[in-house]
Design a protein around this motif. Sequence first.
Motif, mmCIF file in Angstrom:
data_model
loop_
_atom_site.group_PDB
_atom_site.id
_atom_site.type_symbol
_atom_site.label_atom_id
_atom_site.label_comp_id
_atom_site.label_asym_id
_atom_site.label_seq_id
_atom_site.Cartn_x
_atom_site.Cartn_y
_atom_site.Cartn_z
ATOM 1 N N LEU A 282 0.672 -12.990 13.414
ATOM 2 C CA LEU A 282 1.124 -13.020 11.951
ATOM 3 C C LEU A 282 2.191 -14.041 12.310
ATOM 4 O O LEU A 282 2.952 -14.005 12.421
ATOM 5 C CB LEU A 282 0.998 -12.515 10.369
ATOM 6 N N GLN A 283 1.981 -15.253 11.537
ATOM 7 C CA GLN A 283 2.578 -16.616 12.153
ATOM 8 C C GLN A 283 2.535 -17.097 10.725
ATOM 9 O O GLN A 283 1.866 -17.790 10.519
ATOM 10 C CB GLN A 283 2.140 -17.798 12.936
ATOM 11 N N ALA B 286 -11.087 -4.834 9.824
ATOM 12 C CA ALA B 286 -9.754 -4.699 8.992
ATOM 13 C C ALA B 286 -9.287 -5.378 8.876
ATOM 14 O O ALA B 286 -7.663 -5.856 8.236
ATOM 15 C CB ALA B 286 -9.902 -3.490 10.212
ATOM 16 N N LYS B 287 -9.198 -6.123 9.636
ATOM 17 C CA LYS B 287 -8.398 -7.309 10.355
ATOM 18 C C LYS B 287 -7.520 -8.161 9.487
ATOM 19 O O LYS B 287 -6.996 -9.080 8.445
ATOM 20 C CB LYS B 287 -8.821 -7.754 11.983
ATOM 21 N N GLU B 288 -9.210 -9.173 8.794
ATOM 22 C CA GLU B 288 -9.684 -9.289 7.704
ATOM 23 C C GLU B 288 -8.346 -9.029 6.358
ATOM 24 O O GLU B 288 -7.656 -9.604 5.674
ATOM 25 C CB GLU B 288 -10.646 -10.068 6.962
ATOM 26 N N GLY C 56 -4.267 -11.374 5.339
ATOM 27 C CA GLY C 56 -3.886 -10.981 4.018
ATOM 28 C C GLY C 56 -2.973 -10.675 2.567
ATOM 29 O O GLY C 56 -1.940 -10.694 1.995
ATOM 30 N N GLN C 57 -3.557 -8.067 2.946
ATOM 31 C CA GLN C 57 -2.483 -8.169 2.119
ATOM 32 C C GLN C 57 -0.634 -7.961 2.581
ATOM 33 O O GLN C 57 0.028 -8.130 2.519
ATOM 34 C CB GLN C 57 -2.931 -6.544 2.419
ATOM 35 N N LEU D 60 -8.423 -0.491 2.646
ATOM 36 C CA LEU D 60 -8.585 -0.207 4.116
ATOM 37 C C LEU D 60 -9.659 1.056 3.145
ATOM 38 O O LEU D 60 -10.496 1.322 3.858
ATOM 39 C CB LEU D 60 -7.268 -0.180 4.813
ATOM 40 N N ASN D 61 -8.924 1.763 2.007
ATOM 41 C CA ASN D 61 -9.941 3.281 1.598
ATOM 42 C C ASN D 61 -11.197 2.500 1.206
ATOM 43 O O ASN D 61 -12.449 2.942 0.899
ATOM 44 C CB ASN D 61 -9.008 3.780 0.784
ATOM 45 N N LYS D 62 -10.904 1.449 0.057
ATOM 46 C CA LYS D 62 -12.385 0.676 -0.248
ATOM 47 C C LYS D 62 -13.577 0.324 1.012
ATOM 48 O O LYS D 62 -14.775 0.603 0.710
ATOM 49 C CB LYS D 62 -11.859 -0.665 -0.757
#
Length: 482
Positions: free
Chosen positions: A82-83, A129-131, A135-136, A168-170
């Motif tokens: 993350l930058q 998962a990366k996307e 965002g979070q 992630l649980n979704k």
Amino acid sequence: MNTSSFFGLLGIAAFIVIVFSAILYLASRYKRCPSDKILVVYGRVDPGKSSRCMHGGGTIVWPLIQSYSYLSLTPITINIPLQGALSLQNIRINVPSTFTVGISTEPEIMTNAAERMLGLARADIEDMAKEIIFGQLRLTVASLTIEQINQDRESFLESVRKNVEPELNKIGLYLINVNITDITDESEYIESIGKKAASEALNTAKVDVAVQDKNGAIGEAEANREKEIRVAENMATAEKGRKAAMADQRIYVQAREAEAVDGENTAQADIANSNANLAVKEAEAKQRAEVARREAEVQIQKAQYKAELERLNAVEIVQKEVDKRKIEIEAEAQAERIRREAKGEADGILLKYKAEAEGLQSLLESKALGYQKLVESVNGDTQAAATLLLIEKMQELVNAQVEAISKLKIDKITVWDSGNGNGNSSTANFISGLVKSVPPLQEIAAMAGVELPDYLGKMVDHTPQKPDVVNVEVETDLPETE
């Protein structure tokens, strides 16, 4: 063996074979679930469910109406570089981190994984998962200050877990571990905080050293004073013993009384000198202790002044950096707004000209097609086509000329007519000429280079006559000119 017994044995054997084959078939349809996977049975399963998931054990998968697949429970390690994420203070920071995720074995989350990830490759799952994590993580950073992120890592990681794991649980994953490698920022705000903390620690250490030096100087002065006092006391005790001995000796030796008196006087003088020296040394010890105390206070004040100066400098630098970033952000927003407005205006002008060009092109194409059909209708005779087009516009041309004559305002006409001797009036000729100022259709067509057909009439050749002298005075509303 009779026939009935033979057929009975044959039936029993056939039954045994059928039962054994059924057992073998059912055994082949019994699917076991390894400990590192989730067995997903789909097709016709429990009512209201799209699939049945299980971790461990096994089940029979019925042919034709059911099928099965596996989901791996092997953890997935995802690097998140993350930058430039904006913090709560609008300062961009870099938060490189590593997330370890995996498919959960909880029933509800397993069902989500079966519905959203069954059949996906490991790389596709990692990208999904990366996307979500990107965002979070940006959302979490935006809700915290740099001090909260950098100094309280446990709270920061807990906030990350609280925001990331429900998302992630979704899709059927859960968060196993989060590791933040290093946090930096473009404006070096974190480095300034570290320098400030290091400076405060160094100043505190210097103050502690000064205090210890002061305590050491005071202790040394007190020890020297105690030593001198003990020496003086020992000397006084020895003097008292000597006086007692001299008093005993005076009982036995009366002859040496004078010497004893002289010795006593000398001893008293020595005692007086010793007391004076002791007083001087005590004063010197007090002076040294006071000087040490004053020097320690000066060092402490210097250290406090330096620490306060460093703190004020750090606060001012941070405030200036924040103001600078605000100005840069506002300037970038203003420039972006100007660029977008200019682009919108340019796009509008371009679309307008494009629409006008397309309309003009359509008009020209329609005219060309109409002209082509007109020429085809007269069997390729372009002169006839031009004549037809001119006849269409003839009424407009005549109306324009009549309108031009009708707009000429004539208030009064005075004519002196002497006649021409043949019964014709010059006045009548003037009126006739005025009316004939509107050219006939044949002349208009001739001026356009087109010959009208005979059914529209022909021109008559009139030989011009020599006009009589006529003086005409025309009064109009037009302004006079020289």
